[in-house]
Design an enzyme around this catalytic site. Structure first.
Site, PDB file in Angstrom:
ATOM      1  N   MET A  17       0.859  -1.189   0.000  1.00 16.37           N
ATOM      2  CA  MET A  17       0.000   0.000   0.000  1.00 16.37           C
ATOM      3  C   MET A  17       0.890   1.233   0.000  1.00 16.37           C
ATOM      4  O   MET A  17       1.672   1.441   0.928  1.00 16.37           O
ATOM      5  CB  MET A  17      -0.922   0.009   1.219  1.00 16.37           C
ATOM      6  CG  MET A  17      -1.941  -1.115   1.249  1.00 16.37           C
ATOM      7  SD  MET A  17      -2.945  -1.099   2.754  1.00 16.37           S
ATOM      8  CE  MET A  17      -1.761  -1.790   3.938  1.00 16.37           C
ATOM      9  N   ALA A  18       0.776   2.038  -1.053  1.00 18.21           N
ATOM     10  CA  ALA A  18       1.593   3.246  -1.162  1.00 18.21           C
ATOM     11  C   ALA A  18       1.305   4.176   0.006  1.00 18.21           C
ATOM     12  O   ALA A  18       0.148   4.436   0.344  1.00 18.21           O
ATOM     13  CB  ALA A  18       1.317   3.953  -2.486  1.00 18.21           C
ATOM     14  N   CYS A 100      -2.865  -1.379  -9.064  1.00 23.92           N
ATOM     15  CA  CYS A 100      -3.174  -0.072  -8.490  1.00 23.92           C
ATOM     16  C   CYS A 100      -4.236   0.642  -9.333  1.00 23.92           C
ATOM     17  O   CYS A 100      -4.075   0.796 -10.545  1.00 23.92           O
ATOM     18  CB  CYS A 100      -1.911   0.787  -8.413  1.00 23.92           C
ATOM     19  SG  CYS A 100      -2.208   2.418  -7.696  1.00 23.92           S
ATOM     20  N   HIS A 169      -6.696  -9.101  -6.440  1.00 28.08           N
ATOM     21  CA  HIS A 169      -7.708  -8.337  -5.709  1.00 28.08           C
ATOM     22  C   HIS A 169      -9.049  -8.595  -6.400  1.00 28.08           C
ATOM     23  O   HIS A 169      -9.161  -8.451  -7.616  1.00 28.08           O
ATOM     24  CB  HIS A 169      -7.378  -6.841  -5.731  1.00 28.08           C
ATOM     25  CG  HIS A 169      -8.305  -6.009  -4.906  1.00 28.08           C
ATOM     26  ND1 HIS A 169      -7.908  -5.391  -3.743  1.00 28.08           N
ATOM     27  CD2 HIS A 169      -9.616  -5.712  -5.052  1.00 28.08           C
ATOM     28  CE1 HIS A 169      -8.937  -4.744  -3.221  1.00 28.08           C
ATOM     29  NE2 HIS A 169      -9.979  -4.929  -4.014  1.00 28.08           N
TER      30      HIS A 169
END
EC number: 1.3.1.-
Length: 338
Positions: A17-18, A100, A169
């Site tokens: 997770m950025a 993303c 995901h």
């Protein structure tokens, strides 16, 4: 579970997770039982390798092996070169970001935007796998838009390229993080390919973890947002999967100690200015739903130094303890009760 030659401690993985899964957060999650963690997304743009942000994201000092670095980019040669660079920097696993959904990433035809061009996907996978002698993994979504999910073809192409593990995901890029993750397609992919499959999306409790593993047949699960302010979720899930029993909830004293330790690590890692500001979101996550937490957060946001921030946070938890409060959970909301 294995990723290439590496046997993970368990099948619980911290999602990249950025802005979240920096070294302090990864180490904390591993301390609480995560078997593996993937770094924040690092751009493949060579001109940014020496930037302060990229250098921090590629800092693995003292981290438990195996070290996994996630790379984002759209040019096969550039992504391959970035992979070689990170392996030389200590990466033991290279992860490719094709999941993303953020606009600024997708606008550069990176992240989940790549799912629109399956030929380019294959070229990137081949280039990276051939460029390094460490395992290469892939993180992706069901597809770019609803009604055109292409995860089956992406998974088959990944297996053909030699990808060591595939994290999926259960949403499309169009979904962003709305609605509920869909596990049926992940289950179908697992049945159709031989490489390890990691299920991701909406895993926020031990019971949900067990359900997703059973529903998808996945080899592992990946947990992201549910670990924000709750790194002990890995301890809870591991215990539940092993025994079928729920662990007692953490006491306020433990939460206080974990948070203050996390803050100290953030301050040392980022320094005074950035450390204070980056810590704010973590403090907010840890205190969500606690007694008078909104008032506390407003005061905390106004503090400009790490010393003041740590002091006001310690004082807030001391006040909770003086009230004799303990943590309880009501659905997905954390609250306190006398």
């Amino acid at each position: 579970m294995h990723i290439g030659p590496y046997q993970l401690r368990n099948n619980l993985i911290v999602a990249p997770m950025a802005g979240v899964t920096d070294r302090p957060f990864r180490q904390l999650c591993k301390h609480f039982g995560a078997g593996h963690a993937v770094s924040e997304m690092i751009t493949a743009d060579k001109s940014l390798h020496a930037s302060k942000k990229s250098l921090r994201r590629a800092d693995f000092t003292g981290e438990l092996a195996p070290i996994s670095v996630q790379i984002a980019g759209s040019d096969p040669k550039q992504v391959a070169e970035a992979a070689r660079y990170q392996v030389a920097n200590g990466a033991q696993i290279v992860d490719i970001n094709m999941g993303c959904p953020v606009k600024k990433v997708c606008n550069k035809l990176a992240g989940s935007a790549l799912l629109q061009d399956e030929v380019l996907v294959g070229e990137i996978l081949d280039a990276v796998v051939n460029a390094v002698d460490v395992p290469v993994t892939l993180k992706t979504r069901l597809g770019f838009i609803n009604g055109a999910e292409n995860i089956h073809r992406i998974a088959e192409r990944a297996e053909q390229a030699g990808i060591a593990a595939l994290a999926i995901h259960g949403r499309t890029r169009e979904d962003m993080y709305l609605g509920q993750a869909r596990y049926a397609l992940i289950r179908e992919v697992k049945r159709n390919v031989q490489i390890p499959i990691i299920a991701n999306g909406d895993i926020d409790s031990p019971q949900k973890a067990a359900y997703v593993l059973a529903e998808t047949g996945a080899d592992a699960i990946m947990i992201g947002r549910a670990a924000q302010g709750r790194p002990w979720i890995f301890r809870e899930i591991a215990h539940y999967l092993a025994t079928g029993e729920l662990l007692p909830l953490p006491e306020v004293t433990e939460i206080k100690d974990v948070l203050l330790g996390h803050l100290e690590d953030l301050y040392q890692f980022y320094g005074e200015y950035s450390g204070c500001r980056i810590a704010r979101k973590h403090i907010a996550w840890y205190t969500k739903g606690l007694h008078a937490s909104n008032e506390f957060r407003q005061a905390m946001y106004a503090v400009e130094s790490t010393a003041e921030q740590a002091t006001i946070t310690r004082d807030y938890f001391d006040h909770l303890l003086q009230r004799g409060e303990r943590l309880i959970y009501e659905s997905d909301l954390v609250v306190t009760a006398d």
